[in-house]
Enzyme design. Structure first.
Site, PDB file in Angstrom:
ATOM      1  CG  ASP A  53      -0.353  -0.095   2.513  1.00  0.00           C
ATOM      2  OD1 ASP A  53       0.887  -0.183   2.591  1.00  0.00           O
ATOM      3  OD2 ASP A  53      -1.101  -0.082   3.517  1.00  0.00           O
ATOM      4  CB  SER A  54       4.602   1.713  -0.118  1.00  0.00           C
ATOM      5  OG  SER A  54       4.847   0.527  -0.844  1.00  0.00           O
ATOM      6  CG  ASP A  92       0.432  -4.078   2.036  1.00  0.00           C
ATOM      7  OD1 ASP A  92       0.607  -5.003   2.846  1.00  0.00           O
ATOM      8  OD2 ASP A  92       1.256  -3.157   1.852  1.00  0.00           O
ATOM      9  CE  LYS A 122       3.218  -6.032   3.827  1.00  0.00           C
ATOM     10  NZ  LYS A 122       2.748  -4.839   4.557  1.00  0.00           N
ATOM     11  CD  GLU A 124       0.440  -1.607   7.886  1.00  0.00           C
ATOM     12  OE1 GLU A 124       0.036  -0.814   8.771  1.00  0.00           O
ATOM     13  OE2 GLU A 124       0.975  -1.238   6.837  1.00  0.00           O
ATOM     14  CD  GLU A 191       7.783  -0.387   7.681  1.00  0.00           C
ATOM     15  OE1 GLU A 191       6.803  -1.087   7.333  1.00  0.00           O
ATOM     16  OE2 GLU A 191       7.997   0.754   7.232  1.00  0.00           O
TER      17      GLU A 191
END
Ligand code: KIV
Length: 273
Positions: A53-54, A92, A122, A124, A191
């Site tokens: 999602d970057s 993501d 993925k 978070e 991270e």
């Protein structure tokens, strides 16, 4: 086309990543957001391609990852999947698509898998998202966890500095990692945490740990492709190694093109019909 370091051109699976951890072979992971980049990254031998999602930052110019939508992530992931033959493609789940409740998370996860064709997702977070992860796993979808600096929570943290430096947060991260491994995640991204803590986590779980700013003891490494190719000038954290300076190379090339057009040097007689 197999990358120059790849000794096995078969499609990478979550099981093969597990075997790589067992045999001590490091896992190389990079982000990609489009077809052309994904073809190059895959062809160069990267094991896991993350449609991060970057993309919200690198592709859309947003300050955070929060604004990117599920439709936009599906568009990026579908474009990447078309360019990949070997790497495992992980997408993501964007902010807001798995935090409401487990049923909503499963619905969104199924949609991303169906419409993008990616291999895994993925998410978070730690114990607080275990019900969502469990539901997604029960639907047959492999899940990669993400702990430490979790950019979707930037408004809660208030800063992008190193996470889990104090004992309480380090202990929470360790128990989160165990919970993610226990529930059945196939890997975890760590991270921006101290290298010693990342090593402890890597040694304590049997699933691959992929680090970004988490030291060399992790089972693998991930970087954002725009950062490692030097495509953005402003971002240079300590953990980043730049393998190229594409910003300058592209600026020079484009500048030369502009000059050639203005000087009537392009196209020449060989470059026309
Ligand atoms: O979105 C992303 O690119 C990521 C990596 C930084 C791991 O989550």
């Amino acid at each position: 086309m197999a990358g120059y370091l790849v000794d096995d051109a078969r499609k990478v699976t979550t099981h093969r990543l597990f075997e790589m951890k067992q045999s001590g072979k490091k896992i190389a992971m990079l982000t990609s957001y489009d077809y052309s980049m994904a073809q190059i990254v895959d062809g160069a031998g990267v094991d896991v391609i993350l449609v991060g999602d970057s993309a919200s930052n690198t592709m859309a110019g947003n300050v955070t990852t929060l604004p990117i939508t599920i439709d936009q992530m599906i568009y990026h992931a579908r474009s990447v999947v078309r360019g990949v033959k070997r790497a495992l493609v992980v997408c993501d789940m964007p902010f807001g698509t798995y935090q409401v409740d487990a049923q909503d998370a499963v619905r969104n996860a199924v949609r991303i898998m169906q419409e993008s064709g990616c291999d895994a997702l993925k998410l978070e977070g730690g114990v607080e998202i275990i019900p969502a992860i469990k539901g997604i796993l029960d639907a047959g979808i492999p899940v990669m966890g993400h702990l430490g600096l979790t950019p979707q929570s930037i408004n809660k943290f208030g800063t992008y500095t190193v996470r889990a430096k104090d004992e309480a947060e380090a202990n929470k991260l360790k128990s989160d990692a165990l919970a993610l491994a226990d529930v059945g995640c196939f890997a975890i991204v760590l991270e921006k945490i101290p290298a010693k803590l990342a090593q402890e986590v890597t040694d304590s779980v049997n699933i691959p740990i992929i680090g970004i700013g988490a030291g060399g003891a992790c089972d693998g490494q991930v970087l954002v492709i725009h950062d490692m190719l030097g495509m953005n000038k402003g971002f240079s954290p300590k953990f980043l190694r730049r393998y190229a300076n594409l910003y300058d190379i592209m600026t020079d090339s484009i500048g030369q093109y502009v000059t050639d057009v203005k000087n009537k040097d392009f196209p020449n007689s060989e470059e026309q019909y």
